[in-house]
Design a protein around this motif. Structure first.
Motif, PDB file in Angstrom:
ATOM      1  N   PRO A 122     -21.037  12.505  25.578  1.00  0.00           N
ATOM      2  CA  PRO A 122     -20.548  12.532  24.387  1.00  0.00           C
ATOM      3  C   PRO A 122     -22.114  11.456  23.282  1.00  0.00           C
ATOM      4  N   VAL A 123     -23.089  11.128  23.985  1.00  0.00           N
ATOM      5  CA  VAL A 123     -23.928  11.144  23.181  1.00  0.00           C
ATOM      6  C   VAL A 123     -24.515  11.844  22.418  1.00  0.00           C
ATOM      7  N   LEU A 124     -25.606  13.119  23.170  1.00  0.00           N
ATOM      8  CA  LEU A 124     -25.920  14.498  23.105  1.00  0.00           C
ATOM      9  C   LEU A 124     -25.096  14.975  21.336  1.00  0.00           C
ATOM     10  N   LYS A 125     -23.441  14.925  21.842  1.00  0.00           N
ATOM     11  CA  LYS A 125     -22.543  15.688  20.964  1.00  0.00           C
ATOM     12  C   LYS A 125     -22.348  14.946  19.711  1.00  0.00           C
ATOM     13  N   LYS A 126     -22.348  14.121  19.886  1.00  0.00           N
ATOM     14  CA  LYS A 126     -22.329  13.360  18.654  1.00  0.00           C
ATOM     15  C   LYS A 126     -23.298  13.218  17.542  1.00  0.00           C
ATOM     16  N   LEU A 127     -24.670  13.748  17.775  1.00  0.00           N
ATOM     17  CA  LEU A 127     -26.444  13.359  17.205  1.00  0.00           C
ATOM     18  C   LEU A 127     -26.498  14.337  16.533  1.00  0.00           C
ATOM     19  N   ARG A 148     -23.503  -8.473  12.417  1.00  0.00           N
ATOM     20  CA  ARG A 148     -24.277  -8.138  10.671  1.00  0.00           C
ATOM     21  C   ARG A 148     -23.899  -6.953   9.990  1.00  0.00           C
ATOM     22  N   ASN A 149     -22.637  -6.625  10.467  1.00  0.00           N
ATOM     23  CA  ASN A 149     -22.192  -5.396   9.754  1.00  0.00           C
ATOM     24  C   ASN A 149     -22.333  -4.447  10.188  1.00  0.00           C
ATOM     25  N   ILE A 150     -23.208  -4.253  11.500  1.00  0.00           N
ATOM     26  CA  ILE A 150     -23.262  -2.971  11.956  1.00  0.00           C
ATOM     27  C   ILE A 150     -22.596  -1.908  12.271  1.00  0.00           C
ATOM     28  N   GLU A 151     -22.302  -0.867  11.429  1.00  0.00           N
ATOM     29  CA  GLU A 151     -21.337   0.387  12.333  1.00  0.00           C
ATOM     30  C   GLU A 151     -21.827   0.528  13.589  1.00  0.00           C
ATOM     31  N   TRP A 152     -20.603   0.235  14.604  1.00  0.00           N
ATOM     32  CA  TRP A 152     -21.368   0.375  16.050  1.00  0.00           C
ATOM     33  C   TRP A 152     -19.527   1.444  16.569  1.00  0.00           C
ATOM     34  N   GLU A 153     -19.901   1.458  18.053  1.00  0.00           N
ATOM     35  CA  GLU A 153     -18.571   2.410  18.773  1.00  0.00           C
ATOM     36  C   GLU A 153     -18.789   2.185  20.092  1.00  0.00           C
ATOM     37  N   ALA A 154     -18.542   2.525  20.865  1.00  0.00           N
ATOM     38  CA  ALA A 154     -18.819   2.600  22.873  1.00  0.00           C
ATOM     39  C   ALA A 154     -17.826   4.004  23.155  1.00  0.00           C
ATOM     40  N   ILE A 155     -18.701   4.142  24.245  1.00  0.00           N
ATOM     41  CA  ILE A 155     -18.719   4.748  25.241  1.00  0.00           C
ATOM     42  C   ILE A 155     -18.358   4.534  26.686  1.00  0.00           C
ATOM     43  N   THR A 156     -17.255   4.037  27.429  1.00  0.00           N
ATOM     44  CA  THR A 156     -16.816   3.726  28.176  1.00  0.00           C
ATOM     45  C   THR A 156     -15.818   3.724  29.488  1.00  0.00           C
ATOM     46  N   THR A 157     -15.487   2.690  30.774  1.00  0.00           N
ATOM     47  CA  THR A 157     -13.815   3.591  31.266  1.00  0.00           C
ATOM     48  C   THR A 157     -13.136   2.439  30.770  1.00  0.00           C
ATOM     49  N   GLY A 158     -13.867   1.186  30.374  1.00  0.00           N
ATOM     50  CA  GLY A 158     -12.444  -0.032  29.455  1.00  0.00           C
ATOM     51  C   GLY A 158     -13.378  -1.110  29.733  1.00  0.00           C
ATOM     52  N   GLY A 159     -12.503  -2.345  30.224  1.00  0.00           N
ATOM     53  CA  GLY A 159     -12.837  -3.481  30.646  1.00  0.00           C
ATOM     54  C   GLY A 159     -12.768  -4.116  29.192  1.00  0.00           C
ATOM     55  N   LYS A 171     -11.490  -4.754  16.788  1.00  0.00           N
ATOM     56  CA  LYS A 171     -12.301  -4.200  15.601  1.00  0.00           C
ATOM     57  C   LYS A 171     -12.216  -3.283  15.477  1.00  0.00           C
ATOM     58  N   GLU A 172     -11.281  -2.363  15.603  1.00  0.00           N
ATOM     59  CA  GLU A 172     -10.725  -0.699  15.089  1.00  0.00           C
ATOM     60  C   GLU A 172     -12.271  -0.439  15.156  1.00  0.00           C
ATOM     61  N   LYS A 173     -12.455  -0.081  16.235  1.00  0.00           N
ATOM     62  CA  LYS A 173     -14.145   1.577  16.016  1.00  0.00           C
ATOM     63  C   LYS A 173     -13.945   1.855  17.040  1.00  0.00           C
ATOM     64  N   GLU A 174     -14.177   2.891  16.990  1.00  0.00           N
ATOM     65  CA  GLU A 174     -13.943   4.486  17.959  1.00  0.00           C
ATOM     66  C   GLU A 174     -14.682   3.908  19.363  1.00  0.00           C
ATOM     67  N   VAL A 175     -14.325   4.444  20.363  1.00  0.00           N
ATOM     68  CA  VAL A 175     -14.562   4.277  21.778  1.00  0.00           C
ATOM     69  C   VAL A 175     -13.954   5.692  22.064  1.00  0.00           C
ATOM     70  N   VAL A 176     -15.167   5.979  23.362  1.00  0.00           N
ATOM     71  CA  VAL A 176     -14.995   6.987  23.930  1.00  0.00           C
ATOM     72  C   VAL A 176     -14.455   7.004  25.251  1.00  0.00           C
ATOM     73  N   ILE A 177     -13.046   6.499  25.717  1.00  0.00           N
ATOM     74  CA  ILE A 177     -13.023   6.244  27.302  1.00  0.00           C
ATOM     75  C   ILE A 177     -13.373   8.057  28.580  1.00  0.00           C
ATOM     76  N   GLU A 233     -14.464  17.639  22.120  1.00  0.00           N
ATOM     77  CA  GLU A 233     -15.498  17.203  20.786  1.00  0.00           C
ATOM     78  C   GLU A 233     -15.330  15.785  20.691  1.00  0.00           C
ATOM     79  N   TYR A 234     -16.300  15.394  19.694  1.00  0.00           N
ATOM     80  CA  TYR A 234     -16.721  14.480  19.040  1.00  0.00           C
ATOM     81  C   TYR A 234     -17.197  13.930  18.137  1.00  0.00           C
ATOM     82  N   ASN A 235     -16.837  13.155  16.900  1.00  0.00           N
ATOM     83  CA  ASN A 235     -17.235  12.519  15.726  1.00  0.00           C
ATOM     84  C   ASN A 235     -18.734  12.375  15.823  1.00  0.00           C
ATOM     85  N   SER A 236     -19.115  12.954  14.532  1.00  0.00           N
ATOM     86  CA  SER A 236     -20.928  13.282  14.510  1.00  0.00           C
ATOM     87  C   SER A 236     -21.230  11.675  13.916  1.00  0.00           C
ATOM     88  N   ILE A 237     -22.132  11.473  14.324  1.00  0.00           N
ATOM     89  CA  ILE A 237     -22.907  10.233  13.395  1.00  0.00           C
ATOM     90  C   ILE A 237     -23.633  10.356  12.932  1.00  0.00           C
TER      91      ILE A 237
END
Length: 321
Positions: free
Chosen positions: A141-146, A98-109, A118-124, A22-26
């Motif tokens: 992950p995107v669909l479940k977060k929304l 710009r102080n915009i909240e953000w997160e990432a979906i990635t394998t790494g890199g 930056k202590e942001k949420e990352v879905v690996i 499961e994922y945190n909702s946006i």
């Protein structure tokens, strides 16, 4: 794992991604999805689903940085399979400024490293795939977060539809369509859910079969490009991706367009829901996408082309640095 194996396991990958966590909702209403290439299609699919079934505003971003209007009322999702996509990383950097909240979906890199710093949420997500073949891993992950309406039903519908497309392919149908496309100028058009799928067909044929494809959407096509077909010449193959429940206006546009300009052209029509039997927005989109994935691989085989390498993209990345 080869790209052929990944496409063959598309519905399994979809189901596994859906069930495994499961994922945190946006909560923000204005969502920007930054991504390029095989990762960028996630934004287009999400935007179409949200237009039909959601209550958030989705902006897809396939550029460096962020749009000028983006502010801290927005939420940015950075999608990069490799984690090293320069444009997507620059979006994250701009969001920080710009102080915009953000997160990432990635394998790494680099994206993962920057987000962690930056202590942001990352879905690996799972590594070892071609980015364009890892669509379910990036999309779910995107669909479940929304918090999209009936998303569980939509994903189940998509899994069933893709299984039906797999059977359609196994029976030789996609090979037959690809054979008709050989040595032709390929044009892919879409409307409704087929609009997003048509763009994916363009990208998959170009990357997998190394063959140039033209793409457009209806009804916009009827206000400009249709005139160009008066002098389009011969040797064309047209693909029309439509909704099986399109309204009367779109039905008339497609039928009259074909009668006016494609009477003597080889045309393949696929309507969402007719082959894969999908009934939801996500199911319709992925049904047509999965069909296009298989046809692109069959065309690569016909062209005696290895589908996986994208040498010119890699060379461009080296030159840019």
């Amino acid at each position: 794992m080869s790209i052929v194996d990944d496409i063959e396991n598309f519905s399994d990958m979809l189901e596994r991604s859906w069930k495994e966590r499961e994922y945190n909702s946006i909560k923000a209403r204005n969502i920007i999805i930054s991504g390029m290439g095989g990762s960028g299609i996630v934004g287009l699919i999400t935007k179409k689903i949200m237009e039909e079934d959601g209550n958030k505003i989705i902006t897809t971003w396939n550029e460096y940085g962020l749009p000028n209007w983006a502010d801290n009322d927005c939420h940015l999702i950075c999608v990069s399979y490799s984690g090293n996509t320069a444009e997507t990383i620059s979006s994250a950097v701009e969001a920080e400024k710009r102080n915009i909240e953000w997160e990432a979906i990635t394998t790494g890199g680099e994206l993962n490293s920057y987000a962690s710093d930056k202590e942001k949420e990352v879905v690996i997500i799972e590594s070892g795939h071609q980015p364009r073949a890892a669509l379910p891993l990036l999309l779910i992950p995107v669909l479940k977060k929304l918090d999209i309406m009936n998303i569980d039903k939509q994903i189940e519908d998509a899994i069933n539809a893709c299984n039906n497309i797999q059977e359609y392919h196994n029976n030789g149908a996609s090979a037959g369509i690809a054979k008709r496309m050989m040595n032709k100028n390929i044009h892919v058009y879409g409307s409704g859910c087929g609009e997003v799928s048509a763009y994916r067909w363009k990208c998959q044929i170009e990357e997998n079969a190394k063959q140039k494809v033209h793409w457009n959407r209806l009804p916009e096509f009827n206000h400009n490009e249709i005139v160009g077909w008066e002098n389009a010449g011969e040797n064309n193959f047209v693909i029309c991706l439509r909704d099986n429940d399109e309204d009367e206006n779109m039905f008339k546009r497609w039928e009259h367009t074909q009668e006016l300009i494609w009477k003597n052209t080889d045309v393949f029509v696929a309507k969402s829901g007719t082959i894969g039997e999908s009934t939801t927005t996500l199911g319709k989109i992925l049904e047509l996408i999965h069909l296009g994935d298989w046809i692109s691989l069959e065309l690569a085989k016909n062209n005696n082309i290895e589908p996986e390498p994208v040498k010119v993209i890699e060379e461009l990345k080296k030159r840019i640095g």
